[in-house]
Design a protein around this motif. Structure first.
Motif, PDB file in Angstrom:
ATOM      1  N   ASP A  19      13.041  17.081  16.352  1.00 32.57           N
ATOM      2  CA  ASP A  19      11.833  17.911  16.456  1.00 32.57           C
ATOM      3  C   ASP A  19      10.965  17.783  15.211  1.00 32.57           C
ATOM      4  O   ASP A  19       9.742  17.622  15.296  1.00 32.57           O
ATOM      5  N   LYS A  20      11.607  17.864  14.070  1.00 30.99           N
ATOM      6  CA  LYS A  20      10.882  17.797  12.797  1.00 30.99           C
ATOM      7  C   LYS A  20      10.110  16.484  12.667  1.00 30.99           C
ATOM      8  O   LYS A  20       8.922  16.469  12.324  1.00 30.99           O
ATOM      9  N   HIS A  21      10.784  15.377  12.952  1.00 32.25           N
ATOM     10  CA  HIS A  21      10.140  14.076  12.801  1.00 32.25           C
ATOM     11  C   HIS A  21       9.164  13.791  13.933  1.00 32.25           C
ATOM     12  O   HIS A  21       8.176  13.082  13.738  1.00 32.25           O
ATOM     13  N   TRP A  22       9.434  14.340  15.099  1.00 33.10           N
ATOM     14  CA  TRP A  22       8.526  14.133  16.218  1.00 33.10           C
ATOM     15  C   TRP A  22       7.129  14.658  15.889  1.00 33.10           C
ATOM     16  O   TRP A  22       6.118  13.993  16.140  1.00 33.10           O
ATOM     17  N   LYS A  23       7.089  15.838  15.322  1.00 31.91           N
ATOM     18  CA  LYS A  23       5.792  16.431  14.967  1.00 31.91           C
ATOM     19  C   LYS A  23       5.066  15.593  13.925  1.00 31.91           C
ATOM     20  O   LYS A  23       3.841  15.512  13.917  1.00 31.91           O
ATOM     21  N   GLU A  24       5.839  14.961  13.058  1.00 35.08           N
ATOM     22  CA  GLU A  24       5.239  14.158  11.990  1.00 35.08           C
ATOM     23  C   GLU A  24       4.670  12.846  12.515  1.00 35.08           C
ATOM     24  O   GLU A  24       3.602  12.397  12.066  1.00 35.08           O
ATOM     25  N   TYR A  25       5.354  12.223  13.488  1.00 37.82           N
ATOM     26  CA  TYR A  25       4.986  10.870  13.894  1.00 37.82           C
ATOM     27  C   TYR A  25       4.149  10.791  15.164  1.00 37.82           C
ATOM     28  O   TYR A  25       3.466   9.788  15.372  1.00 37.82           O
ATOM     29  N   ASP A  26       4.191  11.806  16.014  1.00 38.62           N
ATOM     30  CA  ASP A  26       3.373  11.763  17.228  1.00 38.62           C
ATOM     31  C   ASP A  26       1.950  12.151  16.859  1.00 38.62           C
ATOM     32  O   ASP A  26       1.479  13.255  17.141  1.00 38.62           O
ATOM     33  N   GLN A  27       1.249  11.217  16.275  1.00 44.27           N
ATOM     34  CA  GLN A  27      -0.065  11.503  15.715  1.00 44.27           C
ATOM     35  C   GLN A  27      -1.109  11.880  16.778  1.00 44.27           C
ATOM     36  O   GLN A  27      -1.954  12.731  16.537  1.00 44.27           O
ATOM     37  N   ASN A  28      -1.053  11.230  17.924  1.00 41.42           N
ATOM     38  CA  ASN A  28      -2.068  11.533  18.944  1.00 41.42           C
ATOM     39  C   ASN A  28      -1.611  12.598  19.938  1.00 41.42           C
ATOM     40  O   ASN A  28      -2.293  12.877  20.927  1.00 41.42           O
ATOM     41  N   LYS A  29      -0.428  13.185  19.683  1.00 44.60           N
ATOM     42  CA  LYS A  29       0.076  14.318  20.469  1.00 44.60           C
ATOM     43  C   LYS A  29       0.163  14.014  21.967  1.00 44.60           C
ATOM     44  O   LYS A  29      -0.119  14.878  22.809  1.00 44.60           O
ATOM     45  N   ASP A  30       0.593  12.795  22.308  1.00 43.50           N
ATOM     46  CA  ASP A  30       0.705  12.438  23.714  1.00 43.50           C
ATOM     47  C   ASP A  30       2.133  12.538  24.231  1.00 43.50           C
ATOM     48  O   ASP A  30       2.429  12.145  25.359  1.00 43.50           O
ATOM     49  N   GLY A  31       3.033  13.069  23.401  1.00 45.88           N
ATOM     50  CA  GLY A  31       4.413  13.227  23.835  1.00 45.88           C
ATOM     51  C   GLY A  31       5.240  11.974  23.727  1.00 45.88           C
ATOM     52  O   GLY A  31       6.374  11.932  24.227  1.00 45.88           O
ATOM     53  N   LYS A  32       4.714  10.965  23.056  1.00 43.27           N
ATOM     54  CA  LYS A  32       5.439   9.726  22.814  1.00 43.27           C
ATOM     55  C   LYS A  32       5.119   9.247  21.402  1.00 43.27           C
ATOM     56  O   LYS A  32       4.115   9.650  20.803  1.00 43.27           O
ATOM     57  N   ILE A  33       5.974   8.375  20.889  1.00 43.97           N
ATOM     58  CA  ILE A  33       5.733   7.822  19.557  1.00 43.97           C
ATOM     59  C   ILE A  33       5.725   6.309  19.659  1.00 43.97           C
ATOM     60  O   ILE A  33       6.753   5.674  19.926  1.00 43.97           O
TER      61      ILE A  33
END
Length: 317
Positions: free
Chosen positions: A109-123
């Motif tokens: 969760d922590k890293h997901w918020k950091e790396y999903d820059q365009n907030k599309d639910g994928k990295i």
């Protein structure tokens, strides 16, 4: 991962009670928890800092006994799923596995918020690369110290990302990103862990690890320093346990058995260890009174996430 109450990470991994040096970081089951050596005979600082960190551990020490007992009691109620007032091995086993899964979820969760820059639910790989390495890849930073090391890490991360990306679209779902961050949890990622370990330790590049490389990965002596006892212990482990075919080297198979001892159920071992140390009347069950008698040890153990649950930093209580 302690006298039981502290559930040793590497102790449990190998199934025997050993003093484990702080630099023994290769076994892939739990993250590195503390800079202190894990030696129960010298106290519980390793465990105390494992989840809390140094500063948070100090804060934890300020809780009153009454507050600690109250919060530990709430944890016990959650562990005791059949509500009979006793904690069994099965209930402890289930709880510890739950806490292990919870750590992974929170870390992702922590890293997901950091790396999903365009907030599309994928990295996407480009999102991860730009966030992690973009600063160092710009040409104007050619003179930055260790730029070559960053390029090497970038190449390695891409290799791992591609392996975690099962459909090959270079866009990680949450499951794929979890495999990227926690490859030890996924069978299809095991080979990359072994490969990365070999690359880190095999300094002469001959495809195998000799004793000098093995010790050098954990210990770098300072001028005039006597070699610690744990180093001598690790030398014995290399020859007696790690080097299975006794040829003086560790190959890929031997490295796998060292760092990925997957046949061991660590949560099961921890539960057994905890009951052994805490079960005063030896009936195989833990009463509330027995648990409260061991408050100081339990509140820095795996079952309380080394105090974080008692500190109230989670919404689980």
């Amino acid at each position: 991962m302690r006298p039981l109450l502290l559930l040793a990470t590497l102790t449990v991994l190998v199934g025997v009670t050993l003093t484990v040096p702080a630099k023994e970081k290769r076994v892939h089951q739990h993250r590195d928890l503390s800079d202190h050596a894990h030696d129960d005979s010298q106290g519980y600082q390793y465990d105390h800092e494992a989840f809390l960190g140094k500063e948070e551990a100090k804060t934890f020490d300020q809780l009153s006994p009454e507050e600690s007992k109250d919060r530990l009691g709430k944890i016990v109620e959650r562990i005791d799923t059949d509500k009979d007032g006793l904690v069994s091995h099965a209930e402890l086993h289930h709880w510890i596995k739950h806490r292990q899964r919870k750590y992974i979820e929170e870390n992702v969760d922590k890293h997901w918020k950091e790396y999903d820059q365009n907030k599309d639910g994928k990295i996407g790989w480009e999102e991860y690369k730009n966030t992690t390495y973009g600063y160092y890849m710009d040409e104007e930073f050619d003179d930055v110290d260790d730029k070559a090391s960053y390029k090497s890490m970038l190449k390695r991360d891409e290799r791992r990302f591609r392996l975690a990306d099962r459909n090959g679209d270079l866009i990680a779902t949450r499951e794929e990103f979890t495999a990227f961050l926690h490859p030890e949890e996924y069978d299809h990622m095991k080979d990359i862990i072994i490969q990365e370990t070999m690359e880190d330790i095999d300094k002469d590049g001959d495809g195998r690890i000799n004793l000098g490389e093995y010790i050098g990965d954990m210990y770098s002596p300072e001028a005039g320093e006597n070699e610690p006892d744990w180093v001598q212990t690790e030398r014995k482990h290399f020859s007696e346990f790690r080097d299975i075919n006794k040829d003086g080297y560790l190959d890929n198979t031997e490295v796998s058995q060292w760092i990925l001892p997957g046949e061991i159920d660590h949560a099961d071992n921890e539960a057994k260890h905890l009951i052994h140390e805490t079960d005063t009347d030896k009936d195989g069950l833990l009463s509330r009174d027995e648990i409260m008698e061991h408050l100081e040890e339990l509140k820095i153990s795996t079952i309380t996430d080394y105090g974080l649950l008692i500190l109230g930093e989670h919404d689980e209580l």
